[in-house]
Design an enzyme around this catalytic site. Structure first.
Site, PDB file in Angstrom:
ATOM      1  N   LYS A 132       1.361  -6.147   8.942  1.00 22.73           N
ATOM      2  CA  LYS A 132       0.443  -5.422   9.829  1.00 22.73           C
ATOM      3  C   LYS A 132       0.216  -6.223  11.124  1.00 22.73           C
ATOM      4  O   LYS A 132       0.695  -7.346  11.263  1.00 22.73           O
ATOM      5  CB  LYS A 132      -0.885  -5.140   9.118  1.00 22.73           C
ATOM      6  CG  LYS A 132      -0.728  -4.504   7.726  1.00 22.73           C
ATOM      7  CD  LYS A 132      -0.259  -3.056   7.789  1.00 22.73           C
ATOM      8  CE  LYS A 132       0.301  -2.540   6.472  1.00 22.73           C
ATOM      9  NZ  LYS A 132      -0.656  -2.249   5.437  1.00 22.73           N
TER      10      LYS A 132
HETATM   11  C1  LIG Z   1      -0.848  -1.697   4.034  1.00 22.84           C
HETATM   12  C2  LIG Z   1      -1.611  -0.462   3.769  1.00 22.84           C
HETATM   13  C3  LIG Z   1      -2.618  -0.385   2.798  1.00 22.84           C
HETATM   14  C4  LIG Z   1      -2.885  -1.478   1.822  1.00 22.84           C
HETATM   15  O1  LIG Z   1      -3.139  -2.683   2.443  1.00 22.84           O
HETATM   16  P1  LIG Z   1      -3.230  -4.030   1.588  1.00 22.84           P
HETATM   17  O2  LIG Z   1      -3.991  -4.932   2.504  1.00 22.84           O
HETATM   18  O3  LIG Z   1      -1.822  -4.472   1.353  1.00 22.84           O
HETATM   19  O4  LIG Z   1      -3.963  -3.723   0.340  1.00 22.84           O
HETATM   20  C5  LIG Z   1      -3.337   0.781   2.694  1.00 22.84           C
HETATM   21  N1  LIG Z   1      -3.096   1.833   3.491  1.00 22.84           N
HETATM   22  C6  LIG Z   1      -2.123   1.806   4.423  1.00 22.84           C
HETATM   23  C7  LIG Z   1      -1.923   2.999   5.289  1.00 22.84           C
HETATM   24  C8  LIG Z   1      -1.352   0.663   4.583  1.00 22.84           C
HETATM   25  O5  LIG Z   1      -0.362   0.641   5.473  1.00 22.84           O
END
Ligand SMILES: *Cc1c(COP(=O)(O)O)cnc(C)c1O
Length: 391
Positions: A190
């Site tokens: 991210k």
């Molecule tokens: C990455 C992601 C999550 C989960 O994030 P984590 O921090 O890995 O638990 C949830 N929703 C979306 C849309 C994501 O891209």
């Protein structure tokens, strides 16, 4: 053939990040300490929210937010089918049902029309709506939230992709003007990386108070809130008043998150620049390859550069295109397999036809996008794509 491989996404860790984590490791706190408080305060200020609560992942944050808003068995969460499974799974953790909503076939976003269609499946049940700002493009929150409020539903934004994005009013994602809470992810792929990490933002002091307890076992340590009055005189006393979890963010991760947050403007500027370069280069490959859809008036900080390709028009499968690109040193990924097509959800709710989600999925491919990409990389990627497609 290429010399260096371009992955579809990658974190950017610099010496300042390493120094911040090292300083934390040499301090007294490895979990919940000063870095957590500092990261939360800085994040709240960045996204213009009155409260920011860190947690160990966005998955945990979604669970905390849904639970804190009262989601329980017999209720429903309406979630777009184009998202990472965690958006839906968090509702199942609460024992609630999931209504998978269709999306716009080009942007992959939940729209007022697709939400309206999903509301017909509520059949009198209450719960919440969780729009996803896919790839960093803010959904039409004023319209989605108006529809949700008419039905008495809470609204949680899955903002995992959208730190640094601005909505049509110029407000940063996370300010929660049209939602009860927004949830961010700091998974390394991210825009900001913590290792594992998440953040819930809200303008609701009561919700923030609930989450500050449920993320740490449901335990209360503030004497003013004890049910047992004598506890105030007993230095060891704490009370578990509700059921909670250990969803805390370690101070080590928060030290990294804070250091990354200091570079958000640089990261976001780079993502905007690279996306614009791609947009211009892709004009040559239209109409069989389309740049990602935006939404009028919003200014996304793109997490993904999710193009739409009419693979059938080229007589190629997506696997062949991905393999071909890999041979040119270009990594790609697919975001996402529609949630309603996963065996777990099919077993629960049966086969479901969501034509917008299926068309989006059939055509989507995420090209490399991350701030450390070289200026010339988008051109290299688009040239490779053109060759693989035989253009
Ligand atoms: C990455 C992601 C999550 C989960 O994030 P984590 O921090 O890995 O638990 C949830 N929703 C979306 C849309 C994501 O891209």
């Amino acid at each position: 053939m290429s010399d260096c491989f371009i992955p579809y996404g990658r974190q950017w860790i610099d010496d300042a990040d390493i120094a911040a984590v090292t300083a934390c490791l040499q301090s007294d706190y490895l979990t919940t300490g000063p870095a957590v408080s500092a990261f939360e305060a800085a994040f709240a200020q960045t996204v213009q929210a009155s409260h920011a609560l860190s947690c160990h992942s966005a998955t945990a944050g979604l669970h905390l937010a849904y639970d804190g808003l009262g989601l329980k068995p017999g209720q429903c969460a309406i979630v777009p089918s184009i998202t990472f499974v965690a958006t839906a799974n968090a509702a199942r953790y609460c024992g609630a049902d999931v209504i998978l909503a269709d999306v716009d076939p080009h942007s992959g976003l939940m729209t007022p029309q697709t939400l309206q269609a999903a509301l017909a499946e509520l059949q009198g049940r209450s719960g919440l709506v969780a729009p996803v700002h896919l790839a960093g493009v803010p959904c039409d929150m004023p319209a989605l939230s108006a529809l949700a409020k008419e039905q008495g539903l809470a609204v949680v934004e899955d903002a995992s992709h959208a730190v640094g994005s601005l909505d049509e009013s110029g407000a940063p994602t996370g300010a929660c003007a049209h939602s009860d809470a927004a949830v961010f992810s700091f998974h390394p792929v991210k825009t900001l990386a913590c290792g594992e990490g998440g953040m819930v933002t809200t303008q609701d002091a009561e919700l923030a108070d609930i989450l500050s307890r449920t993320r740490s076992h449901g335990v209360v340590r503030d004497a003013a809130q004890f049910e047992r009055a004598e506890g105030a005189d007993e230095p060891w006393w704490y009370e578990m008043q509700t059921l909670g979890w250990n969803y805390r963010m370690p101070d080590i991760n928060a030290a990294l998150g804070l250091s990354q947050l200091n570079k958000l403007d640089r990261f976001a500027g780079r993502r905007r620049q690279l996306s614009q370069n791609y947009d211009e280069l892709l004009v040559e490959l239209a109409p069989h390859v389309l740049a990602p859809a935006g939404r009028p008036g919003v200014d996304p900080c793109r997490h993904l550069y999710n193009v739409q390709i009419d693979f059938a028009a080229f007589g190629l499968s997506r696997s062949q295109v991905m393999t071909g690109l890999r041979e040119y040193g270009v990594g790609t990924q697919v975001h996402y397999i529609p949630v309603h097509q996963h065996p777990y959800y099919k077993a629960l709710y049966g086969e479901k036809a969501l034509p917008g989600a299926e068309l989006y999925y059939e055509r989507t491919l995420s090209l490399p996008l991350y701030p450390l990409m070289a200026d010339e990389d988008p051109e290299r990627v688009v040239r490779a794509l053109g060759r693989v497609l035989g253009l």
